[in-house]
Enzyme design. Structure first.
Site, PDB file in Angstrom:
ATOM      1  N   LYS A  98       0.918  -1.196  -0.121  1.00  0.00           N
ATOM      2  CA  LYS A  98       0.139   0.101  -0.019  1.00  0.00           C
ATOM      3  C   LYS A  98       0.776   1.189   0.190  1.00  0.00           C
ATOM      4  O   LYS A  98       0.527   2.254  -0.650  1.00  0.00           O
ATOM      5  CB  LYS A  98      -0.855   0.052   1.304  1.00  0.00           C
ATOM      6  CG  LYS A  98      -2.206  -1.125   0.955  1.00  0.00           C
ATOM      7  CD  LYS A  98      -3.516  -0.469   1.933  1.00  0.00           C
ATOM      8  CE  LYS A  98      -4.440  -1.433   1.997  1.00  0.00           C
ATOM      9  NZ  LYS A  98      -5.643  -1.154   2.932  1.00  0.00           N
ATOM     10  N   LYS A 105      -8.508  -9.847  -9.337  1.00  0.00           N
ATOM     11  CA  LYS A 105      -9.434  -9.907  -8.314  1.00  0.00           C
ATOM     12  C   LYS A 105     -10.519  -8.825  -8.582  1.00  0.00           C
ATOM     13  O   LYS A 105     -10.289  -7.816  -9.000  1.00  0.00           O
ATOM     14  CB  LYS A 105      -8.889  -9.571  -6.858  1.00  0.00           C
ATOM     15  CG  LYS A 105      -9.340 -10.452  -5.929  1.00  0.00           C
ATOM     16  CD  LYS A 105      -8.582 -10.200  -4.703  1.00  0.00           C
ATOM     17  CE  LYS A 105      -9.382  -9.662  -3.362  1.00  0.00           C
ATOM     18  NZ  LYS A 105      -8.622  -9.666  -2.030  1.00  0.00           N
ATOM     19  N   LYS A 164     -13.210  -3.367  -5.600  1.00  0.00           N
ATOM     20  CA  LYS A 164     -14.003  -1.991  -5.495  1.00  0.00           C
ATOM     21  C   LYS A 164     -13.354  -0.919  -6.264  1.00  0.00           C
ATOM     22  O   LYS A 164     -13.902   0.248  -6.547  1.00  0.00           O
ATOM     23  CB  LYS A 164     -14.254  -1.555  -4.137  1.00  0.00           C
ATOM     24  CG  LYS A 164     -13.919  -2.251  -3.058  1.00  0.00           C
ATOM     25  CD  LYS A 164     -14.439  -2.073  -1.595  1.00  0.00           C
ATOM     26  CE  LYS A 164     -13.534  -2.855  -0.584  1.00  0.00           C
ATOM     27  NZ  LYS A 164     -14.479  -2.751   0.593  1.00  0.00           N
TER      28      LYS A 164
END
Ligand code: TRP
Length: 336
Positions: A115, A198, A201
């Site tokens: 991240k 994957k 969102k």
């Protein structure tokens, strides 16, 4: 000090539309766990702000996440359902855990590295200590079982290390050593546009995912437009090797039908995608309509949702308060 009883805790971040992957991978499983455990389910808004969020959007998505939990079958009469920031014990215990966890442990966390990316100096301190807050979420209730996806396994290992170190440092067998319940359908739910990434969102294409707010028409359209190949379906999942989009659609069918992929292929082998997609769309609409309808109903009544969350937070505070009192006493804080 109170004894430890089996208890499930889990949470998800309110950072984007809840979609089919969240439903099949986590939420449906959370609902099922209510049959065998006391369960606590939390919308982790404090974790969400470890990266920048638009405040108005965060509020909306926090309600949306809570609505998705309920729509998926989490019953606020049976389980505790609340928002993390409503229970100060999480932040309080996280501080104490920041003093238990070692810098070396956090430096090994792969999610932080992913991240934070290249520019680690610019990442928030919150992102760095994300895992100690997660340990506090779980241990503020002395939860024993935590359903999570594979990607959170390392964070749970850290939670175990923190509990262990706390217990040995203070010579008390206070925190349980949590067991992960690694969840998910047989296969991961992948993007409808690219079977190698994957369902997410954050994918810019809305056609890549089925949102829990999509109506029947949108669900049908997205399945119709989902990427496939031109071969007919084979007899086994093993034979779908190298055909990620086909494997994903069969995997979604199997997860929705609660069956194995091979059972589905026994029925559809030799057929092309036209027939299979129609059957998949029918099944998806059938299984998801009750979820999406409940979700819309809840989102149309924010005051009801807020009252459920207020009740949940009050009950959560009542469980966490004596744990924090114990911890204060154990570490040597004067009684408040
Ligand atoms: N980190 C988890 C995720 O991204 C969310 C989370 C926060 C969580 N606190 C938790 C999950 C406690 C389980 C238990 O999926």
């Amino acid at each position: 000090m109170t004894a430890i009883t089996p208890r499930v805790f889990s949470g998800a971040q309110p950072t984007g539309n809840m979609h089919l992957g969240n439903y099949l991978g986590a939420l449906r499983n959370w609902a099922r766990l209510q049959e065998s455990y006391d369960c606590i389910y939390c919308v982790v808004d404090m974790h969400a702000i470890t990266v920048a969020q638009d405040p108005a959007v965060l509020m909306q998505q926090t309600r949306e996440a809570a609505a998705a939990y309920i729509a998926a079958g989490v019953d606020p009469e049976k389980s505790l359902l609340f928002v993390q920031s409503h229970v100060p014990a999480h932040a309080e215990l996280a501080w104490i855990f920041n003093c238990v966890a070692r810098i070396g442990w956090l430096n090994r966390m792969t999610q932080f590295k992913d991240k934070a990316g290249k520019n680690r100096e610019k990442a928030s301190v919150g992102l760095y200590v994300y895992p100690t807050l997660m340990a506090a979420d779980i241990l503020a209730y002395r939860a024993t079982h935590v359903p999570v996806g594979q990607d959170q396994k390392q964070h749970l290992e850290l939670t175990r290390d923190i509990a262990q170190k706390f217990n040995t440092d203070f010579g008390r067998d206070y925190f349980p050593i949590v067991e992960p319940i690694i969840q998910g359908p047989g296969a991961r739910i992948m993007s409808l546009r690219d079977g190698t990434s994957k369902m997410s969102k954050s994918d810019p294409s809305d056609y890549s995912r089925i949102n829990l707010t999509d109506d029947a028409e949108a669900i049908r359209l997205k399945i119709k437009k989902a990427r496939t190949d031109s071969e007919p379906l084979p007899e086994t999942m093993a034979a779908l090797e190298g055909r990620p989009e086909a494997a994903n659609l069969v995997g979604i069918y199997a997860a929705l039908a609660d069956k194995g992929g091979d059972d589905i292929l026994a029925e559809y082998s030799g057929q092309g995608f036209a027939a299979f997609k129609t059957a998949l769309a029918d099944l998806a609409v059938d299984k998801l309509t009750p979820v999406t309808e409940t979700m819309s109903r809840l989102m149309a009544d924010p005051s009801y949702l807020d009252s459920v969350l207020a009740r949940g937070a009050e009950a959560a505070r009542a469980i966490a308060a004596p744990v924090l009192d114990d911890v204060h006493e154990i570490v040597g804080f004067l009684k408040r």
